[in-house]
Design a protein around this motif. Structure first.
Motif, PDB file in Angstrom:
ATOM      1  N   GLN A 146       0.812  -1.227   0.000  1.00 53.22           N
ATOM      2  CA  GLN A 146       0.000   0.000   0.000  1.00 53.22           C
ATOM      3  C   GLN A 146       0.848   1.282   0.000  1.00 53.22           C
ATOM      4  O   GLN A 146       0.430   2.308  -0.558  1.00 53.22           O
ATOM      5  CB  GLN A 146      -0.950   0.001   1.208  1.00 53.22           C
ATOM      6  N   ASN A 147       2.051   1.223   0.568  1.00 50.77           N
ATOM      7  CA  ASN A 147       2.910   2.415   0.611  1.00 50.77           C
ATOM      8  C   ASN A 147       4.173   2.253  -0.230  1.00 50.77           C
ATOM      9  O   ASN A 147       5.148   2.994  -0.047  1.00 50.77           O
ATOM     10  CB  ASN A 147       3.280   2.740   2.058  1.00 50.77           C
ATOM     11  N   LYS A 148       4.187   1.258  -1.127  1.00 48.77           N
ATOM     12  CA  LYS A 148       5.350   1.012  -1.981  1.00 48.77           C
ATOM     13  C   LYS A 148       5.141   1.694  -3.336  1.00 48.77           C
ATOM     14  O   LYS A 148       3.995   1.821  -3.801  1.00 48.77           O
ATOM     15  CB  LYS A 148       5.560  -0.490  -2.198  1.00 48.77           C
ATOM     16  N   PRO A 149       6.222   2.012  -4.008  1.00 49.73           N
ATOM     17  CA  PRO A 149       6.099   2.681  -5.322  1.00 49.73           C
ATOM     18  C   PRO A 149       6.003   1.695  -6.485  1.00 49.73           C
ATOM     19  O   PRO A 149       6.252   2.060  -7.630  1.00 49.73           O
ATOM     20  CB  PRO A 149       7.414   3.479  -5.401  1.00 49.73           C
ATOM     21  N   PHE A 150       5.666   0.432  -6.182  1.00 48.98           N
ATOM     22  CA  PHE A 150       5.645  -0.606  -7.224  1.00 48.98           C
ATOM     23  C   PHE A 150       4.235  -1.184  -7.390  1.00 48.98           C
ATOM     24  O   PHE A 150       3.406  -1.104  -6.490  1.00 48.98           O
ATOM     25  CB  PHE A 150       6.594  -1.756  -6.859  1.00 48.98           C
ATOM     26  N   LYS A 151       4.038  -1.757  -8.564  1.00 44.12           N
ATOM     27  CA  LYS A 151       2.820  -2.522  -8.782  1.00 44.12           C
ATOM     28  C   LYS A 151       3.050  -3.966  -8.319  1.00 44.12           C
ATOM     29  O   LYS A 151       4.187  -4.442  -8.271  1.00 44.12           O
ATOM     30  CB  LYS A 151       2.427  -2.518 -10.260  1.00 44.12           C
ATOM     31  N   VAL A 152       1.944  -4.660  -8.014  1.00 40.48           N
ATOM     32  CA  VAL A 152       2.035  -6.063  -7.604  1.00 40.48           C
ATOM     33  C   VAL A 152       0.946  -6.857  -8.332  1.00 40.48           C
ATOM     34  O   VAL A 152      -0.150  -6.356  -8.567  1.00 40.48           O
ATOM     35  CB  VAL A 152       1.884  -6.219  -6.068  1.00 40.48           C
ATOM     36  N   SER A 153       1.304  -8.076  -8.700  1.00 38.59           N
ATOM     37  CA  SER A 153       0.305  -8.936  -9.368  1.00 38.59           C
ATOM     38  C   SER A 153      -0.066 -10.111  -8.454  1.00 38.59           C
ATOM     39  O   SER A 153       0.780 -10.645  -7.725  1.00 38.59           O
ATOM     40  CB  SER A 153       0.847  -9.446 -10.705  1.00 38.59           C
ATOM     41  N   LEU A 154      -1.356 -10.481  -8.529  1.00 35.16           N
ATOM     42  CA  LEU A 154      -1.900 -11.608  -7.758  1.00 35.16           C
ATOM     43  C   LEU A 154      -2.521 -12.614  -8.722  1.00 35.16           C
ATOM     44  O   LEU A 154      -3.202 -12.228  -9.673  1.00 35.16           O
ATOM     45  CB  LEU A 154      -2.989 -11.128  -6.802  1.00 35.16           C
ATOM     46  N   ASN A 155      -2.308 -13.890  -8.440  1.00 37.20           N
ATOM     47  CA  ASN A 155      -2.929 -14.938  -9.255  1.00 37.20           C
ATOM     48  C   ASN A 155      -4.364 -15.168  -8.791  1.00 37.20           C
ATOM     49  O   ASN A 155      -4.628 -15.327  -7.590  1.00 37.20           O
ATOM     50  CB  ASN A 155      -2.147 -16.244  -9.131  1.00 37.20           C
ATOM     51  N   PHE A 156      -5.278 -15.192  -9.736  1.00 38.52           N
ATOM     52  CA  PHE A 156      -6.675 -15.505  -9.431  1.00 38.52           C
ATOM     53  C   PHE A 156      -7.101 -16.668 -10.315  1.00 38.52           C
ATOM     54  O   PHE A 156      -7.043 -16.581 -11.543  1.00 38.52           O
ATOM     55  CB  PHE A 156      -7.562 -14.276  -9.696  1.00 38.52           C
ATOM     56  N   SER A 157      -7.524 -17.762  -9.674  1.00 33.81           N
ATOM     57  CA  SER A 157      -7.987 -18.925 -10.432  1.00 33.81           C
ATOM     58  C   SER A 157      -9.453 -18.755 -10.810  1.00 33.81           C
ATOM     59  O   SER A 157     -10.135 -17.838 -10.331  1.00 33.81           O
ATOM     60  CB  SER A 157      -7.835 -20.192  -9.580  1.00 33.81           C
TER      61      SER A 157
END
Length: 794
Positions: A632-643
């Motif tokens: 939430q406070n990082k300058p990066f994007k993050v990806s999550l796997n959704f089945s």
């Protein structure tokens, strides 16, 4: 032959003597059916008869009621006299020790021209089946009629006798040998099976210890009332257990008890399926009418009727009405405690035999009495039977296909089938989704109708769940060949479904799991395990065997569930993050379980095992929230796997949206989803993508190239990224075909303005090839190993 009979009175005996003293005959058989069970009295009767007929074979049996010219008597003695011109009489009386061996001994006396055996036995807790088995063991077949002696329902002492020899533990066999004697037998039953099916779970010969794994007496008490102990064994004779052998119903009456153990008149084996029996008067009388009519087609000079005490004691007028049918025909007999007929030992039957050495009665017409005097009890029995059948219909019949259901299967499987085949309709839910439940139900009806036509008569078909049907085979069959033929038929012959004016052609494909030689209670369990194994592997048919090691896998999955549950409870589910090298650095969140010793466990070892359990949903929610807390406070994007399981779970989707808003992840989140071939799944994907992208979330298609590689799918979903599957990337330097596939995916994606990420970049060489191909993002251990910590400077 000449036949006479009388109620015991010396004047009547003298009259018969006078009428026959000049009669020429070869042998004389006198049978005494005595309602008086006193040895001294029987002795006096025999002595009186001997004084008039010193050369006669005088035999007899005590009774639970006597039959004389269709009248039922009590505490009387009735006597028959058969003067045979062309027949010989052989009498055997044995004090029994081993009924089987004694039966063999009696059978050894049979001759080639032996025409009939009257068989009487004294004793109260004997096993009639054992005697019959002994008699049949030498394959010298002979018609048999007889009974166990009675004692007016006192169940204390009964007797058989031959001359002066009177015994309460003996077998008496009267064998008639003749080349000219005509013999015709018939047996009437008519008792109905009543109540639910039960299984004999513990027994030895004719002693039953447990029914449905409960003490036998407790079962009787439960259904007939606690006070029945005061009326045993009479009440047990009136309410027998009925089993079916070779489509022949055989009743077994209780003749004694010891604590909670019940002693029956014949054998009940462990595994026998039984019902309580009850008399419906009209059916009993109809049965007797048919039997009497058939028997009396033969020439008739003597008629003997031997019946079960329960037929007259259960309903007082039943036997009276039954015997009145014979009122125009002289007849004699008695009621006993269990009947011998042909090659069987029976209960609750009326048996008749007619004899003739050539003569015939002038009048053999039956009388058909009205049974209006007992309509109340008959109506009550009928009412209860109909009511029970209505309840049974609801409990045991599937309301869509009208096949027996899972409850019926659970009872029938106790009959120990030889094998079973479980059919599963592949992706039946797709039919409901596409055409609606009304057509889905019609498919099930049509399918079950066709399948039922294909099974042997000795087999039975059940619908045990939505799209699962199981066939039980009670005779040996090639189950694999049967399953193969069924699958091939439905594969080649679509079902034609008509609704109103519309017609639909529905294609059906099937899985089949087969079980053979397993315990009855394990049949469905093993079939389900084999079906699960089949779906996880390949093929259409599987035969369950220990070599499949399915149980080992299940046990391992159970251990995995426990492991995951404990990790959730101990808060040892964590995300680790692997960097994706691209224009704006991104990380992929990957789930790990931290063992108690600090070692991290990959999802490879647990994720598949927890799918379709609540732990999967809990783990997904933990991953979402912990990942968002980190970024939430990082300058990066993050990806999550959704089945797909996550996407179609509305609770999970709602939680995702709630967390996106809570942690302000709208422009920082990428959801990775798998491609699909299913139209119904695609529609769910499309709805999810529209909802999630409206929040500013980006979409990536994960593992592209591993499955269907549907480019139309990419066009319709408009993803922001595609991630080329690692199986293609890791072989770029070794296989030119893979290189060309990746190159075509990259070119197409660029034209569609979709960014491309390569997974499994394992070394410098692969890294450089990907760069040269113009791939936008690179991910793999060569670039970055998954880590719990994010370096804000990278």
């Amino acid at each position: 032959m000449k036949h006479f009979s009388c109620i015991y009175d010396e004047k009547e005996i003298a009259k018969i003597y006078k009428n026959t003293k000049n009669l020429e005959y070869n042998s004389l058989l006198i049978q005494v059916f005595s309602g008086i069970s006193l040895k001294s009295y029987i002795h006096n009767v025999v002595e009186t008869l001997k004084s008039y007929f010193p050369n006669a074979k005088i035999v007899g049996v005590t009774t639970d009621g006597e039959i004389f010219n269709s009248k039922i008597l009590n505490d009387e003695v009735v006597i028959s006299f058969d003067f045979f011109q062309k027949s010989e009489i052989d009498v055997v009386m044995i004090e029994y020790d081993d009924l089987y061996e004694d039966g063999r001994h009696i059978a050894s006396r049979l001759k080639d021209n032996s025409k009939l055996m009257f068989l009487y036995v004294s004793g109260l807790e004997l096993n009639g089946d054992k005697l019959i088995k002994g008699l049949n063991s030498l394959d010298k077949k002979i018609p048999i009629i007889g009974a166990i002696a009675g004692d007016n329902a006192k169940f204390k002492k009964n007797y058989v006798f031959y001359g002066e020899n009177i015994s309460n533990k003996a077998i008496l066999a009267v064998i008639i040998n003749s080349d000219d004697l005509s013999v015709k037998l018939g047996s009437s039953f008519g008792w109905l099976k009543f109540g639910r099916r039960m299984k004999i779970t513990k027994s030895e010969n004719n002693i039953v210890y447990e029914i449905d794994e409960k003490p036998a007496f407790e079962v009787y008490s439960y259904y007939l009332g606690e006070e029945i102990k005061n009326f045993f064994p009479r009440i047990g004779v009136e309410f027998p257990l009925i089993k079916t052998e070779n489509n022949f119903n055989i009743a077994r009456a209780v003749i004694g008890f010891n604590g909670t153990d019940l002693i029956f008149g014949g054998e009940l084996k462990e595994g026998d399926i039984v019902n309580f029996g009850i008399a419906e008067i009209s059916k009993v009388l109809e049965s007797s009418k048919e039997v009497f009519e058939e028997v009396l087609l033969s020439k008739t000079e003597a008629v003997y009727v031997i019946s079960c005490m329960a037929r007259r004691r259960f309903v007082e007028k039943l036997s009276s009405l039954e015997l009145k049918m014979l009122k125009n025909i002289p007849n004699i007999g008695f009621f006993g405690y269990g009947e011998f007929f042909e090659d069987k030992f029976l209960n609750q039957t009326t048996n008749i035999v007619v004899l003739s050495e050539g003569g015939d009665l002038e009048n053999k017409s039956l009388y058909y009495p009205k049974n209006d005097k007992i309509t109340t009890i008959e109506s009550l029995v009928h009412l209860v039977d109909v009511a029970f059948n209505e309840v049974r219909q609801k409990l045991y019949i599937d309301n869509v296909t009208h096949l027996p259901n899972k409850s019926a299967f659970d009872e029938d499987v106790l009959r120990e089938p030889k094998s079973a085949v479980l059919f599963d309709i592949k992706k039946f839910s797709n039919i409901n989704d596409k055409y609606g439940e009304e057509i889905g139900d019609e498919v099930l009806k049509s399918f079950s109708k066709v399948l039922k036509e294909k099974i042997p008569k000795s087999a039975k078909l059940y619908r045990i769940s939505a799209d699962n049907f199981i066939v039980l085979f009670f005779k040996e069959i090639d189950s694999v060949q049967f399953a193969r033929e069924v699958i091939e038929y439905f594969y080649s012959n679509p079902l034609c479904i008509k609704i109103n004016n519309d017609e639909y052609e529905i294609e059906i494909d099937l899985f089949a799991s087969i079980v053979e030689d397993v315990k009855p209670k394990e049949i469905k369990i093993k079939a389900d395990l084999a079906l699960k194994h089949l779906k996880e592997n390949s093929g259409r048919i599987v035969v369950y065997s220990k070599e499949l090691k399915i149980e080992e896998k299940i046990n391992k999955e159970i251990e995995t569930l426990r492991f995951v549950k404990k990790a959730i409870m101990d808060d040892r589910i964590i995300p680790v993050f692997q960097k994706i090298e691209k224009e704006e650095p991104t990380y992929e969140a990957l789930v790990r379980i931290v063992k108690e010793n600090g070692e991290m466990v990959s999802p490879y070892f647990f994720l598949e095992s927890i799918k379709n359990t609540r732990y999967y949903d809990e783990l997904t929610e933990i991953m979402i929230e912990k990942t968002f807390q980190t970024f939430q406070n990082k300058p990066f994007k993050v990806s999550l796997n959704f089945s797909f399981e996550d996407i179609k779970n509305q609770k999970t989707v709602d939680f995702l949206i709630e967390m996106i808003e809570k942690y302000n992840m709208k422009d920082k989140l990428i959801i990775e989803i798998l491609e699909t071939e299913s139209i119904s799944e695609y529609e769910i994907y499309e709805e999810f993508v529209k909802k999630i992208t409206s929040l500013g979330v980006e979409i990536a298609i994960d593992d592209f190239g591993s499955g269907y590689s549907n480019f139309v799918y990419l066009v319709n979903l408009h993803p922001h990224y595609i991630k080329i599957d690692g199986s293609l990337i890791k072989s770029l330097d070794k296989d030119e075909k893979f290189y060309k596939i990746v190159k075509s995916i990259v070119q197409f994606s660029k034209e569609m303005n979709i960014k491309v990420v390569a997974e499994f970049v394992k070394d410098k060489k692969i890294y450089q090839i990907c760069k040269d191909l113009g791939i936008d993002g690179l991910q793999g251990y060569y670039i970055h190993e998954p880590s719990k910590v994010i370096d804000d400077n990278k």
